[in-house]
Design an enzyme around this catalytic site. Structure first.
Site, PDB file in Angstrom:
ATOM      1  N   ARG A  53      -5.293   8.670   5.411  1.00  0.00           N
ATOM      2  CA  ARG A  53      -6.599   8.323   5.288  1.00  0.00           C
ATOM      3  C   ARG A  53      -6.996   8.331   6.862  1.00  0.00           C
ATOM      4  O   ARG A  53      -7.495   9.603   7.690  1.00  0.00           O
ATOM      5  CB  ARG A  53      -7.251   7.399   5.525  1.00  0.00           C
ATOM      6  N   THR A  54      -5.888   7.959   7.383  1.00  0.00           N
ATOM      7  CA  THR A  54      -6.162   7.296   9.380  1.00  0.00           C
ATOM      8  C   THR A  54      -5.664   9.517   9.773  1.00  0.00           C
ATOM      9  O   THR A  54      -6.721   8.999  10.664  1.00  0.00           O
ATOM     10  CB  THR A  54      -4.744   6.615   9.762  1.00  0.00           C
ATOM     11  N   LYS A  83      16.171  15.299  16.315  1.00  0.00           N
ATOM     12  CA  LYS A  83      16.766  16.027  16.804  1.00  0.00           C
ATOM     13  C   LYS A  83      17.379  15.198  18.422  1.00  0.00           C
ATOM     14  O   LYS A  83      18.570  15.031  19.150  1.00  0.00           O
ATOM     15  CB  LYS A  83      16.626  17.432  18.154  1.00  0.00           C
ATOM     16  N   ARG A 104       0.469   7.839  15.412  1.00  0.00           N
ATOM     17  CA  ARG A 104       1.702   6.647  14.438  1.00  0.00           C
ATOM     18  C   ARG A 104       3.169   6.624  13.967  1.00  0.00           C
ATOM     19  O   ARG A 104       4.081   7.774  14.956  1.00  0.00           O
ATOM     20  CB  ARG A 104       1.491   7.527  13.324  1.00  0.00           C
ATOM     21  N   HIS A 132      -3.308  -1.716  14.134  1.00  0.00           N
ATOM     22  CA  HIS A 132      -3.392  -0.825  13.744  1.00  0.00           C
ATOM     23  C   HIS A 132      -5.499  -0.989  14.216  1.00  0.00           C
ATOM     24  O   HIS A 132      -5.695  -0.882  13.617  1.00  0.00           O
ATOM     25  CB  HIS A 132      -3.259  -1.007  12.505  1.00  0.00           C
TER      26      HIS A 132
HETATM   27  C1  NCD Z   1      -2.631   1.082   6.139  1.00  0.00           C
HETATM   28  C2  NCD Z   1      -1.354   1.435   7.236  1.00  0.00           C
HETATM   29  O1  NCD Z   1      -0.956   2.558   6.877  1.00  0.00           O
HETATM   30  O2  NCD Z   1      -1.120   0.441   7.942  1.00  0.00           O
HETATM   31  N1  NCD Z   1      -3.091   1.746   6.015  1.00  0.00           N
HETATM   32  C3  NCD Z   1      -4.451   3.306   6.172  1.00  0.00           C
HETATM   33  O3  NCD Z   1      -3.607   3.028   7.679  1.00  0.00           O
HETATM   34  N2  NCD Z   1      -5.010   3.112   6.160  1.00  0.00           N
HETATM   35  C4  NCD Z   1      -1.945   0.117   4.902  1.00  0.00           C
HETATM   36  C5  NCD Z   1      -0.930   0.521   4.578  1.00  0.00           C
HETATM   37  O4  NCD Z   1       0.088   1.058   4.657  1.00  0.00           O
HETATM   38  O5  NCD Z   1      -0.482  -0.542   3.288  1.00  0.00           O
END
Ligand code: NCD
Length: 304
Positions: A53-54, A83, A104, A132
Protein backbone atom coordinates in the site's frame (compact mmCIF):
# COMPACT_ATOMS: atom_id res chain seq x y z
CA UNK A 1 12.39 22.44 1.93
CA UNK A 2 10.24 20.17 4.05
CA UNK A 3 11.23 16.69 5.15
CA UNK A 4 8.54 14.44 6.63
CA UNK A 5 10.30 12.42 9.31
CA UNK A 6 7.97 12.28 12.32
CA UNK A 7 4.40 13.09 13.28
CA UNK A 8 5.95 15.48 15.80
CA UNK A 9 6.08 17.91 12.86
CA UNK A 10 2.28 17.78 12.61
CA UNK A 11 1.12 18.38 16.17
CA UNK A 12 -0.97 21.36 15.09
CA UNK A 13 -4.73 20.99 14.64
CA UNK A 14 -4.88 23.75 12.02
CA UNK A 15 -2.23 22.09 9.85
CA UNK A 16 -3.95 18.72 10.28
CA UNK A 17 -7.28 20.26 9.25
CA UNK A 18 -5.66 21.78 6.18
CA UNK A 19 -4.14 18.44 5.16
CA UNK A 20 -7.42 16.56 5.73
CA UNK A 21 -9.31 19.15 3.68
CA UNK A 22 -6.76 18.88 0.89
CA UNK A 23 -6.93 15.05 0.94
CA UNK A 24 -10.72 15.26 0.87
CA UNK A 25 -10.59 17.66 -2.11
CA UNK A 26 -8.37 15.19 -3.98
CA UNK A 27 -10.82 12.38 -3.18
CA UNK A 28 -13.62 14.32 -4.90
CA UNK A 29 -11.62 15.57 -7.88
CA UNK A 30 -11.70 13.99 -11.34
CA UNK A 31 -8.24 12.84 -12.50
CA UNK A 32 -8.21 15.41 -15.30
CA UNK A 33 -8.48 18.24 -12.74
CA UNK A 34 -5.51 17.22 -10.59
CA UNK A 35 -3.05 20.10 -10.23
CA UNK A 36 0.50 19.36 -11.39
CA UNK A 37 2.74 20.88 -8.70
CA UNK A 38 5.33 18.16 -9.33
CA UNK A 39 5.57 18.65 -13.10
CA UNK A 40 9.15 18.19 -14.40
CA UNK A 41 10.22 16.83 -11.00
CA UNK A 42 11.45 13.31 -10.27
CA UNK A 43 10.55 11.42 -7.10
CA UNK A 44 12.41 8.28 -5.98
CA UNK A 45 10.81 5.54 -3.91
CA UNK A 46 13.48 3.64 -2.00
CA UNK A 47 12.07 0.71 -0.01
CA UNK A 48 14.34 -1.54 2.05
CA UNK A 49 11.39 -3.36 3.70
CA UNK A 50 8.32 -4.99 2.14
CA UNK A 51 5.39 -2.74 1.25
CA UNK A 52 2.32 -2.88 -0.93
CA UNK A 53 0.00 0.00 0.00
CA UNK A 54 2.52 2.60 1.08
CA UNK A 55 4.72 2.22 -1.99
CA UNK A 56 1.94 1.87 -4.56
CA UNK A 57 -0.16 4.71 -3.13
CA UNK A 58 2.90 6.98 -3.06
CA UNK A 59 3.80 6.01 -6.62
CA UNK A 60 0.26 6.71 -7.78
CA UNK A 61 0.20 10.03 -5.92
CA UNK A 62 3.60 11.02 -7.38
CA UNK A 63 2.39 10.39 -10.93
CA UNK A 64 -1.06 11.91 -10.37
CA UNK A 65 0.65 15.20 -9.48
CA UNK A 66 2.80 15.19 -12.58
CA UNK A 67 6.20 13.88 -11.41
CA UNK A 68 8.42 11.22 -12.94
CA UNK A 69 8.95 8.20 -10.77
CA UNK A 70 12.12 6.20 -10.20
CA UNK A 71 11.79 3.24 -7.91
CA UNK A 72 13.55 0.34 -6.27
CA UNK A 73 11.05 -1.90 -4.58
CA UNK A 74 13.50 -4.24 -2.87
CA UNK A 75 16.43 -2.00 -2.06
CA UNK A 76 17.81 -4.29 0.66
CA UNK A 77 18.45 -7.00 -1.94
CA UNK A 78 18.79 -5.19 -5.26
CA UNK A 79 20.37 -1.84 -4.42
CA UNK A 80 24.01 -1.25 -3.50
CA UNK A 81 23.02 -1.70 0.17
CA UNK A 82 23.59 -5.38 -0.56
CA UNK A 83 27.23 -4.43 -1.29
CA UNK A 84 27.51 -2.44 1.93
CA UNK A 85 26.57 1.09 0.82
CA UNK A 86 25.32 3.26 3.69
CA UNK A 87 21.94 5.01 3.64
CA UNK A 88 23.89 8.30 3.73
CA UNK A 89 25.80 7.50 0.53
CA UNK A 90 22.70 6.21 -1.27
CA UNK A 91 20.88 9.40 -0.29
CA UNK A 92 23.67 11.72 -1.46
CA UNK A 93 23.85 9.88 -4.76
CA UNK A 94 20.07 10.01 -5.27
CA UNK A 95 20.21 13.77 -4.70
CA UNK A 96 21.73 13.82 -8.16
CA UNK A 97 18.77 12.08 -9.79
CA UNK A 98 15.65 13.06 -7.88
CA UNK A 99 13.84 15.99 -6.23
CA UNK A 100 12.40 13.96 -3.35
CA UNK A 101 12.97 10.54 -1.78
CA UNK A 102 10.27 8.37 -0.19
CA UNK A 103 12.18 6.03 2.12
CA UNK A 104 11.23 2.87 4.00
CA UNK A 105 13.95 1.25 6.11
CA UNK A 106 14.27 -1.37 8.82
CA UNK A 107 16.25 0.83 11.21
CA UNK A 108 14.73 3.35 13.60
CA UNK A 109 16.09 6.79 12.68
CA UNK A 110 17.04 5.90 9.09
CA UNK A 111 14.90 8.69 7.60
CA UNK A 112 16.46 11.21 9.96
CA UNK A 113 19.95 10.06 8.96
CA UNK A 114 19.05 10.39 5.29
CA UNK A 115 17.57 13.86 5.87
CA UNK A 116 20.75 14.99 7.61
CA UNK A 117 22.74 14.58 4.37
CA UNK A 118 20.02 15.44 1.87
CA UNK A 119 19.36 18.67 -0.02
CA UNK A 120 16.02 17.28 -1.27
CA UNK A 121 12.98 16.35 0.90
CA UNK A 122 13.00 12.92 2.56
CA UNK A 123 9.64 11.33 3.37
CA UNK A 124 9.67 8.64 6.06
CA UNK A 125 7.52 5.74 4.80
CA UNK A 126 8.29 3.69 7.93
CA UNK A 127 11.56 3.30 9.85
CA UNK A 128 11.66 -0.06 11.63
CA UNK A 129 9.57 0.00 14.80
CA UNK A 130 9.98 3.79 14.91
CA UNK A 131 7.40 5.86 13.06
CA UNK A 132 5.10 5.85 10.07
CA UNK A 133 3.97 9.47 9.88
CA UNK A 134 2.13 9.37 6.54
CA UNK A 135 0.09 6.37 7.76
CA UNK A 136 -0.90 8.28 10.91
CA UNK A 137 -2.07 11.20 8.79
CA UNK A 138 -4.18 8.99 6.55
CA UNK A 139 -5.57 7.26 9.64
CA UNK A 140 -6.57 10.60 11.13
CA UNK A 141 -8.14 11.61 7.80
CA UNK A 142 -10.09 8.33 7.73
CA UNK A 143 -11.53 8.89 11.22
CA UNK A 144 -12.38 12.52 10.43
CA UNK A 145 -14.04 11.59 7.12
CA UNK A 146 -16.03 8.66 8.55
CA UNK A 147 -17.11 10.15 11.89
CA UNK A 148 -16.90 13.89 11.17
CA UNK A 149 -14.74 14.68 14.22
CA UNK A 150 -11.84 13.54 16.39
CA UNK A 151 -12.57 15.24 19.72
CA UNK A 152 -14.81 13.26 22.04
CA UNK A 153 -14.14 9.86 20.46
CA UNK A 154 -13.33 6.65 22.31
CA UNK A 155 -10.56 4.92 20.36
CA UNK A 156 -9.28 1.39 20.97
CA UNK A 157 -5.92 0.23 19.60
CA UNK A 158 -5.52 -3.52 19.53
CA UNK A 159 -2.65 -5.94 18.92
CA UNK A 160 1.08 -5.28 18.69
CA UNK A 161 1.36 -1.92 20.40
CA UNK A 162 5.04 -2.56 21.18
CA UNK A 163 6.31 -2.96 17.61
CA UNK A 164 3.58 -1.35 15.52
CA UNK A 165 4.99 1.87 14.08
CA UNK A 166 1.53 2.95 12.90
CA UNK A 167 0.44 2.89 16.55
CA UNK A 168 3.50 4.87 17.63
CA UNK A 169 2.75 7.62 15.13
CA UNK A 170 -1.06 7.70 15.40
CA UNK A 171 -1.16 7.85 19.21
CA UNK A 172 1.14 10.90 19.15
CA UNK A 173 -1.27 12.68 16.79
CA UNK A 174 -4.36 11.67 18.77
CA UNK A 175 -2.73 12.85 21.99
CA UNK A 176 -3.29 16.50 20.96
CA UNK A 177 -7.06 15.88 20.75
CA UNK A 178 -9.63 15.31 23.45
CA UNK A 179 -10.00 11.55 22.94
CA UNK A 180 -10.05 8.54 25.24
CA UNK A 181 -7.58 5.77 24.31
CA UNK A 182 -8.00 2.09 25.18
CA UNK A 183 -4.72 0.22 24.63
CA UNK A 184 -5.51 -3.46 24.25
CA UNK A 185 -2.68 -5.97 23.83
CA UNK A 186 -1.06 -9.13 25.17
CA UNK A 187 1.07 -8.31 28.23
CA UNK A 188 4.28 -8.74 26.20
CA UNK A 189 3.21 -6.27 23.49
CA UNK A 190 2.22 -3.23 25.57
CA UNK A 191 2.89 0.22 24.17
CA UNK A 192 6.40 1.56 25.05
CA UNK A 193 6.66 3.72 28.19
CA UNK A 194 7.54 6.88 26.25
CA UNK A 195 4.01 6.99 24.80
CA UNK A 196 2.44 6.52 28.24
CA UNK A 197 4.56 9.42 29.47
CA UNK A 198 3.28 11.53 26.58
CA UNK A 199 -0.38 10.70 27.43
CA UNK A 200 0.22 11.68 31.04
CA UNK A 201 1.95 14.90 30.05
CA UNK A 202 -1.01 15.79 27.80
CA UNK A 203 -3.58 14.77 30.44
CA UNK A 204 -5.08 12.32 27.98
CA UNK A 205 -7.59 9.74 29.22
CA UNK A 206 -6.06 6.30 28.56
CA UNK A 207 -6.13 2.79 29.97
CA UNK A 208 -4.28 -0.46 29.23
CA UNK A 209 -6.06 -3.82 28.90
CA UNK A 210 -5.30 -7.46 28.08
CA UNK A 211 -8.96 -8.26 27.42
CA UNK A 212 -11.49 -6.50 25.18
CA UNK A 213 -14.82 -8.15 26.09
CA UNK A 214 -16.17 -5.21 28.11
CA UNK A 215 -14.81 -2.56 25.75
CA UNK A 216 -16.06 -3.56 22.29
CA UNK A 217 -19.52 -2.14 22.92
CA UNK A 218 -18.27 1.27 23.99
CA UNK A 219 -15.68 2.36 21.40
CA UNK A 220 -16.19 4.57 18.32
CA UNK A 221 -13.01 3.41 16.59
CA UNK A 222 -11.50 -0.07 16.80
CA UNK A 223 -7.99 0.12 15.32
CA UNK A 224 -6.70 -3.43 14.81
CA UNK A 225 -3.05 -4.24 14.08
CA UNK A 226 -1.00 -7.21 12.95
CA UNK A 227 1.35 -8.91 15.40
CA UNK A 228 4.71 -7.98 13.83
CA UNK A 229 6.21 -11.45 13.43
CA UNK A 230 9.38 -10.09 11.79
CA UNK A 231 10.27 -8.13 14.95
CA UNK A 232 10.33 -11.21 17.24
CA UNK A 233 13.63 -12.86 18.22
CA UNK A 234 11.96 -16.17 19.17
CA UNK A 235 9.22 -17.64 16.99
CA UNK A 236 7.70 -19.35 20.07
CA UNK A 237 7.05 -15.95 21.62
CA UNK A 238 5.13 -14.96 18.49
CA UNK A 239 3.20 -18.24 18.34
CA UNK A 240 2.17 -17.86 21.98
CA UNK A 241 0.21 -14.63 21.47
CA UNK A 242 -0.59 -14.38 17.74
CA UNK A 243 -4.21 -15.47 18.18
CA UNK A 244 -5.02 -13.43 21.31
CA UNK A 245 -7.19 -10.83 19.55
CA UNK A 246 -9.14 -12.01 16.51
CA UNK A 247 -12.14 -9.96 15.43
CA UNK A 248 -15.03 -12.17 14.31
CA UNK A 249 -18.56 -11.26 13.15
CA UNK A 250 -19.83 -12.40 16.57
CA UNK A 251 -17.61 -9.85 18.29
CA UNK A 252 -18.49 -7.11 15.77
CA UNK A 253 -22.16 -7.63 16.77
CA UNK A 254 -21.25 -6.24 20.20
CA UNK A 255 -19.95 -3.00 18.68
CA UNK A 256 -21.85 0.28 18.33
CA UNK A 257 -23.83 0.61 15.09
CA UNK A 258 -21.89 3.68 13.99
CA UNK A 259 -18.43 2.58 15.13
CA UNK A 260 -15.66 2.01 12.57
CA UNK A 261 -13.11 -0.80 12.29
CA UNK A 262 -9.68 0.23 11.03
CA UNK A 263 -6.47 -1.64 10.21
CA UNK A 264 -3.35 -0.29 8.45
CA UNK A 265 -3.13 -3.64 6.62
CA UNK A 266 -1.72 -6.13 5.79
CA UNK A 267 -3.87 -8.37 7.99
CA UNK A 268 -2.88 -11.92 8.81
CA UNK A 269 -5.70 -13.47 10.81
CA UNK A 270 -6.64 -10.72 13.25
CA UNK A 271 -9.78 -9.74 11.34
CA UNK A 272 -11.93 -12.60 10.07
CA UNK A 273 -12.64 -11.98 6.36
CA UNK A 274 -16.35 -12.47 7.18
CA UNK A 275 -16.18 -9.01 8.81
CA UNK A 276 -15.25 -7.32 5.51
CA UNK A 277 -18.83 -6.86 4.32
CA UNK A 278 -19.94 -5.17 7.53
CA UNK A 279 -20.54 -1.45 6.86
CA UNK A 280 -18.33 -0.65 9.86
CA UNK A 281 -15.29 -2.28 8.19
CA UNK A 282 -13.30 0.75 7.01
CA UNK A 283 -9.87 -0.73 6.26
CA UNK A 284 -10.03 -0.90 2.48
CA UNK A 285 -11.41 2.64 2.33
CA UNK A 286 -8.61 3.59 4.74
CA UNK A 287 -6.03 2.19 2.28
CA UNK A 288 -7.63 4.22 -0.50
CA UNK A 289 -7.54 7.35 1.67
CA UNK A 290 -3.78 6.81 1.77
CA UNK A 291 -3.56 7.82 -1.87
CA UNK A 292 -5.41 11.10 -1.22
CA UNK A 293 -3.43 11.96 1.92
CA UNK A 294 -0.14 11.26 0.12
CA UNK A 295 -1.23 13.55 -2.72
CA UNK A 296 -2.06 16.20 -0.10
CA UNK A 297 1.39 15.76 1.50
CA UNK A 298 3.31 15.98 -1.79
CA UNK A 299 1.27 19.04 -2.71
CA UNK A 300 2.07 20.54 0.73
CA UNK A 301 5.82 19.93 0.26
CA UNK A 302 6.06 21.25 -3.28
CA UNK A 303 3.53 24.12 -3.41
CA UNK A 304 5.89 26.81 -2.14
C1 NCD B 1 2.06 -1.17 8.20
C2 NCD B 1 3.55 -0.95 8.25
O1 NCD B 1 4.27 -1.25 7.30
O2 NCD B 1 3.98 -0.45 9.27
N1 NCD B 1 1.55 -1.27 6.92
C3 NCD B 1 1.34 -0.13 6.20
O3 NCD B 1 2.23 0.64 5.94
N2 NCD B 1 0.09 0.10 5.80
C4 NCD B 1 1.54 -2.16 9.15
C5 NCD B 1 2.14 -3.53 9.23
O4 NCD B 1 3.12 -3.86 8.58
O5 NCD B 1 1.60 -4.31 10.01
Amino acid sequence: MKHIISVKQFLDKKLLDTLCTSANDFSNMPLADYPQPLKYLTVATLFYEPSTRTRLSFETAIQNLGAHLISTENAAQFSSAAKGETIEDTTKMLNGYADCIVLRHSEVGAAERAAAVSDIPIINAGDGIGEHPTQALLDLFTIQKALGKIDGLKIAMVGDLLNGRTIHSLTQLLAIYDVELFLISPESLKIPKEYIQLFEKNNLAYSEHDNWDELLGTVDVLYMTRVQKERFKLIEDYQAIKDDFILTPGLVKKMKKDAIIMHPLPRVNEIDTAVDDDPRAMYFQQARNGLYMRMALLDYIFSD
